[in-house]
Structure formats: C-alpha cells, structure tokens
Design an enzyme around this catalytic site. Sequence first.
Site, mmCIF file in Angstrom:
data_model
loop_
_atom_site.group_PDB
_atom_site.id
_atom_site.type_symbol
_atom_site.label_atom_id
_atom_site.label_comp_id
_atom_site.label_asym_id
_atom_site.label_seq_id
_atom_site.Cartn_x
_atom_site.Cartn_y
_atom_site.Cartn_z
ATOM 1 N N ALA A 43 0.803 -1.235 0.000
ATOM 2 C CA ALA A 43 0.000 0.000 0.000
ATOM 3 C C ALA A 43 0.833 1.282 0.000
ATOM 4 O O ALA A 43 0.274 2.371 0.124
ATOM 5 C CB ALA A 43 -1.024 0.034 1.134
ATOM 6 N N ALA A 44 2.143 1.169 -0.190
ATOM 7 C CA ALA A 44 2.947 2.402 -0.286
ATOM 8 C C ALA A 44 2.513 3.217 -1.507
ATOM 9 O O ALA A 44 2.344 4.439 -1.431
ATOM 10 C CB ALA A 44 4.426 2.056 -0.379
ATOM 11 N N GLY A 45 2.302 2.525 -2.640
ATOM 12 C CA GLY A 45 1.851 3.226 -3.848
ATOM 13 C C GLY A 45 0.464 3.818 -3.668
ATOM 14 O O GLY A 45 0.171 4.910 -4.179
ATOM 15 N N ASP A 46 -0.389 3.123 -2.943
ATOM 16 C CA ASP A 46 -1.745 3.627 -2.697
ATOM 17 C C ASP A 46 -1.703 4.870 -1.800
ATOM 18 O O ASP A 46 -2.465 5.822 -1.993
ATOM 19 C CB ASP A 46 -2.609 2.545 -2.038
ATOM 20 C CG ASP A 46 -2.722 1.304 -2.910
ATOM 21 O OD1 ASP A 46 -2.645 1.437 -4.142
ATOM 22 O OD2 ASP A 46 -2.877 0.205 -2.343
HETATM 23 O O1 RIB Z 1 -1.659 -2.017 -3.297
HETATM 24 C C1 RIB Z 1 -1.818 -2.917 -2.237
HETATM 25 C C2 RIB Z 1 -3.092 -3.671 -2.401
HETATM 26 O O2 RIB Z 1 -3.006 -4.479 -3.550
HETATM 27 C C3 RIB Z 1 -3.409 -4.641 -1.281
HETATM 28 O O3 RIB Z 1 -4.119 -4.046 -0.225
HETATM 29 C C4 RIB Z 1 -4.157 -5.753 -1.991
HETATM 30 O O4 RIB Z 1 -5.497 -5.831 -1.638
HETATM 31 C C5 RIB Z 1 -3.987 -5.474 -3.473
HETATM 32 O O5 RIB Z 1 -5.115 -4.914 -4.004
#
Ligand code: RIB
Length: 315
Positions: free
Chosen positions: A258-261
């Site tokens: 989730a760093a990119g998110d």
């Molecule tokens: O970017 C991380 C996410 O990728 C995770 O939370 C997982 O669910 C996938 O969608």
Amino acid sequence: MSSSAVAPLIVVVGSANMDLVVHASRLPLRGETLLGERFETVNGGKGANQAVAAARLGGTVATVAMVGCVGGDAFGASLRDALDRERIDGAHVHTIASQPSGIASITVGRDGANSIVVAPGANACVSTAHVDAAADLIARADMLIGQLEVPLATIAHAINIAARNGTPVLLNPAPAQPLPDTLYRQIDYLLVNETEAALLTGLHVSGVPCARFAADALLGKGARNVIVTLGAQGAIWAGAQGSGYMAAPVVRVVDTTAAGDTFAGGFAVVRASGASMQQSIAFAQRAAAASVTRAGAQPSIPFRAELEEDSISEV
Ligand code: RIB
C-alpha cells in the site's frame, strides 16, 4: 504542508479487498512450500486503500467518496465498516450478495518486499451503471482516482464522465494492462511504478534515466502529467509544468504493501487542494515513506497530523 486553500472532494472508483497476509522470512521460490511466521487479515484493495489515504491525509477538510462493490460475506461487512470509520462516503459501494468479496493473498518477507495475487470477486461487478449512478458526484469532484482492479471499461467510463465535466483525473494503472490510446488524453496524472511503466511503454524501466524515457513516452501517448515512482530511489515527474526528480525519505522498511496507494491518495488530496506538483509529490513521498515503516495495507497509512509532526522515523 500548510492547510488547504479549498476543501477538496475526492472520488475513488476501485476495489476493496480483504488481504490475507502471511509474514515469512522471505518470499517463496516457484514450487516451494515455505513455513510462514504469522497470519493476519487486513482491510485492503487498491481503491479502498487510496480512498483511506485521501481521507487520512486530507486532514479534517477533505471529503472522500468511493464507488465499488463488496461481496455478501463477512469480509464485505468488514470492508464497509472500515470505510465508515474513515468517514468515507460509501453510498455508492454496493453489496453483491451472490459474490464473495475480493481477496488478496499476500506474502511479506522480512525485508518488507511482498508478492500479491488478487481474486477480484465482487470487484469484477463494478459496472458502468454503478458509475452512472455516481455521475453527479464525479462531475462535482476535485479529483477522480481510478486503478485497474475493477474492469477497465468501468474505469474508462468514469474517466469519460470526469473529462466531460472538467474533473481532474488521476489514474494508477495497477495491476498494469494496455490502455486504449484515447484514454491517455483524458488523464491529468498518470501514476505508475517501474513495472507498470514498462508494461505501458514496452521499455525496460529500472532507475531514474529509464524512468525519464518512459515518462516522455507516456506523455507522447497523451497523458498530461506522468509520475514514475521508484520506491526507495524516489520519483520522477514530467508534464506541462516541467519535469523533475525527487529523492525519497530514507526509512526502515517493514512492509511495502500500500505504499503506492498511500502516495496516490496523498498526492491527489493535496494537489486537489491547490498545492504545486513538487509540493504534492514531496508530501506523497513522505506519506508513502511513513507507510512502509508499518505492517499492513490500511493500518499502515498515516494521518496528516503525523506528517505535520514530522514523525517519520528515519534510519
Ligand atoms: O496495493 C496494495 C493492495 O493491492 C493490497 O491491499 C491488496 O489488496 C492489493 O489490491
């Protein structure tokens, strides 16, 4: 980052997954069975993670809404609760009773690297009709964010509505797949990592010089601004207002999930508040750096106040 000039509305069209996470000494080799160290279920999914990041990093002023689908199972209820706790508007998050919720099978090694396989479940049901039902919201938004864990046709439809109404669009094409030529011209911010940049351009992308070539190629396809994130090596950006490189803060990596998110949600919310490209990227990098110091997807995403206190623990 000082307080916002405007209170932005961010709309995310995307996935919500329950992450089934095994922590292990390292990632398994092909065909290998490896004994893991600990297992946990964590709220995740690129769409939901980016919505949570925008909500937490927008501080008290941002409003975030999500368009998506969860299954009619216990995971779906948990994923919805997680959005509610962040005060994310989930009026357009639909429960598909006949489908399981999306899940991600994740292995995290002790070095923080991960491997992820997603079973989309209800995420595959996010439709153009669901987007149409949220069209007014998208038209009023200060930024639309999309990724590709829901059908590309759905994301393309949402981007069309945004483009027709002058709503800026951030697309994080993850997991990567080829995009229609017409779509590039409707994207204000194309946010890719090295793998995604390579798939979209056909170029080998590793390190800053390659990333600059890839960014130019993606600008050539019509995207207005391109950001290529390079993990610990920082990020490059290019677009109408110029181009540049920004080094990433140095931190002790626990889990990169989730760093990119976190980068995407953080960038979107401050850019939509009126910050410059450089300010927005610097803020997003600090947020992403904080996220990798903690385990899990949504649990790792920092709140704005933490960054203002400069609480990233540097190595
Ligand atoms: O970017 C991380 C996410 O990728 C995770 O939370 C997982 O669910 C996938 O969608």
